[in-house]
Design a protein around this motif. Structure first.
Motif, short mmCIF file in Angstrom:
data_model
loop_
_atom_site.label_atom_id
_atom_site.label_comp_id
_atom_site.label_asym_id
_atom_site.label_seq_id
_atom_site.Cartn_x
_atom_site.Cartn_y
_atom_site.Cartn_z
N GLU A 72 0.79 -1.23 0.00
CA GLU A 72 0.00 0.00 0.00
C GLU A 72 0.82 1.29 0.00
O GLU A 72 0.31 2.32 -0.41
CB GLU A 72 -0.92 0.01 1.24
CG GLU A 72 -1.80 -1.22 1.37
CD GLU A 72 -2.75 -1.39 0.22
OE1 GLU A 72 -3.31 -0.37 -0.25
OE2 GLU A 72 -2.94 -2.53 -0.22
N ARG B 292 -10.59 0.74 -2.32
CA ARG B 292 -9.65 1.80 -1.94
C ARG B 292 -10.12 3.14 -2.49
O ARG B 292 -10.09 4.16 -1.78
CB ARG B 292 -8.25 1.48 -2.47
CG ARG B 292 -7.61 0.21 -1.89
CD ARG B 292 -6.24 -0.01 -2.53
NE ARG B 292 -5.54 -1.16 -1.99
CZ ARG B 292 -5.70 -2.41 -2.39
NH1 ARG B 292 -6.57 -2.68 -3.38
NH2 ARG B 292 -5.01 -3.39 -1.85
N GLU B 293 -10.55 3.14 -3.76
CA GLU B 293 -10.99 4.39 -4.39
C GLU B 293 -12.20 4.97 -3.68
O GLU B 293 -12.31 6.20 -3.52
CB GLU B 293 -11.30 4.14 -5.87
CG GLU B 293 -10.05 3.79 -6.68
CD GLU B 293 -10.38 3.23 -8.06
OE1 GLU B 293 -11.60 3.09 -8.35
OE2 GLU B 293 -9.46 2.93 -8.83
N SER C 122 -12.87 4.64 -0.53
CA SER C 122 -12.38 5.20 0.73
C SER C 122 -11.70 6.55 0.50
O SER C 122 -11.92 7.51 1.24
CB SER C 122 -11.40 4.23 1.38
OG SER C 122 -10.87 4.76 2.57
N TYR C 123 -10.87 6.63 -0.55
CA TYR C 123 -10.20 7.89 -0.85
C TYR C 123 -11.22 8.98 -1.21
O TYR C 123 -11.04 10.16 -0.86
CB TYR C 123 -9.22 7.72 -2.01
CG TYR C 123 -8.07 6.77 -1.72
CD1 TYR C 123 -7.55 6.65 -0.44
CD2 TYR C 123 -7.52 5.99 -2.75
CE1 TYR C 123 -6.50 5.77 -0.17
CE2 TYR C 123 -6.46 5.12 -2.48
CZ TYR C 123 -5.96 5.01 -1.20
OH TYR C 123 -4.94 4.15 -0.95
N SER C 124 -12.27 8.59 -1.91
CA SER C 124 -13.28 9.59 -2.32
C SER C 124 -14.03 10.17 -1.13
O SER C 124 -14.58 11.27 -1.23
CB SER C 124 -14.27 8.95 -3.30
OG SER C 124 -15.07 7.97 -2.64
N ASN D 82 -7.26 8.94 4.24
CA ASN D 82 -5.88 8.84 3.74
C ASN D 82 -5.48 7.37 3.60
O ASN D 82 -6.27 6.46 3.85
CB ASN D 82 -4.91 9.59 4.66
CG ASN D 82 -4.99 9.09 6.10
OD1 ASN D 82 -5.34 7.94 6.35
ND2 ASN D 82 -4.64 9.95 7.04
N LYS D 83 -4.22 7.12 3.22
CA LYS D 83 -3.77 5.75 2.97
C LYS D 83 -3.76 4.90 4.22
O LYS D 83 -4.11 3.71 4.18
CB LYS D 83 -2.37 5.77 2.35
CG LYS D 83 -2.34 6.09 0.86
CD LYS D 83 -0.96 5.80 0.28
CE LYS D 83 -1.00 5.94 -1.24
NZ LYS D 83 0.31 5.58 -1.85
N THR E 172 -7.34 4.04 5.15
CA THR E 172 -7.85 3.09 4.15
C THR E 172 -7.29 1.69 4.39
O THR E 172 -8.01 0.69 4.29
CB THR E 172 -7.48 3.56 2.73
OG1 THR E 172 -8.07 4.83 2.49
CG2 THR E 172 -7.96 2.57 1.69
#
Length: 307
Positions: A108, A192-193, A195-197, A201-202, A205
């Motif tokens: 990640e 993941r996308e 969560s980012y939207s 943050n990483k 996520t």
């Protein structure tokens, strides 16, 4: 030059037959190994020195001493199981958190260049012969631990469970980290996308999306890692000792099932004697335990995509 349809069909049939034959050989060899192990284990439990079946099986599961090669025959498998699981537990304390950290970082967070730099080192660790790890535990790790523990007034035996357990944890680390990384990579990108939207943050996520989604694969990886630790031979044979000790103190010498098999197999015991057959009884116990762990791992692995 292009091959004709007939030649292509013959090649297809040849390779299909070859791979089928090789697959069948693998299955046959595995069945024969299990069959030999089982038959000799049955001979052990039927032997008069063990008390005959089913008394021998009761003694095998309940007695607290393992001395089938001594004049007084005690055949309780518990001391060997104790040593085997103690080593596996200590190695898990090392490999589980480090494996999770390494796999998560590579999957990640690491850049391509960093990943390409770290991966070969992990592969190198996996390629080192296990006997080298064993002597490293005996000649390097044990003396260092003895000096450290002496500061706290603790005495570490020359042969013990702690140092081979620690070294074994690092030995299986590349195996578990690689499998955990595969579990993380199998998580769909859209999770993941999403969560980012939502502004995560990483780190968030990873811990709240990726790790829960891959938990079945992670658990399967660690079950396979523990199974490998249970079956490890040379590290424990060199550094753990040859004393079947029913203890929870990792500072004392112990003996694992694989260590006992090595000890007896390298001796001068007569073929098919009671002492010789005892390694098959110990081996069948280890086989059943590792089979259970592997079946659990396969079951959990099948759930890895059930997000």
């Amino acid at each position: 030059m292009a091959l004709s349809v007939g030649v292509k069909r013959k090649l297809d049939f040849f390779f299909y037959s070859f791979f089928l034959f090789m697959g069948l050989i693998t299955i046959v060899v595995t069945v024969l190994i299990v069959l030999v192990l089982l038959l000799d284990a049955i001979k052990f439990f039927l032997h008069e020195e063990a008390g005959g079946f089913p008394n021998s099986l009761i003694r095998f599961l309940t007695e607290k001493e393992w001395t089938p090669t001594f004049a007084t025959k005690n055949i309780g498998i518990l001391p060997l199981l104790n040593g085997t699981f103690m080593i596996a537990f200590i190695s898990s304390i090392i490999s589980i958190p480090l494996g999770l950290f390494i796999a998560g970082y590579l999957s990640e967070f690491a850049s391509f260049k960093t990943r390409e730099f770290i991966k070969p080192w992990l592969d190198f660790m996996e390629a080192v012969p296990t006997v080298v790890y064993g002597y490293f535990a005996l000649l390097v790790v044990t003396p260092v631990l003895q000096k450290i523990l002496s500061v706290f007034g603790l005495e570490l035996e020359g042969m013990n469970a702690l140092s081979p357990g620690i070294v074994l944890g690092f030995m299986i680390l590349p195996f578990t980290a690689s499998m955990v990384e595969d579990a993380f990579k199998s998580v769909p990108a859209y999770l993941r996308e999403a969560s980012y939207s939502l502004g995560a943050n990483k780190v968030t996520t990873f811990f709240k999306v990726v790790l829960p989604a891959a938990k079945s694969g992670v658990l399967a990886a660690y079950l396979l890692g523990v199974s490998r630790a249970l079956g490890e031979t040379m590290v424990v044979a060199v550094a753990a000792g040859m004393y079947p000790n029913l203890t929870l103190n990792p500072l004392e010498p112990i003996q694992t099932i694989t260590g006992y098999i090595v000890q007896v197999a390298l001796g001068d015991l007569p073929f098919n004697s009671f002492e010789y057959l005892s390694i098959f009884a110990a081996g069948i116990a280890l086989f059943v335990i590792t089979l259970i762990f592997n079946l659990l791992a396969v079951y959990l692995k099948s759930k890895v995509k059930g997000y």
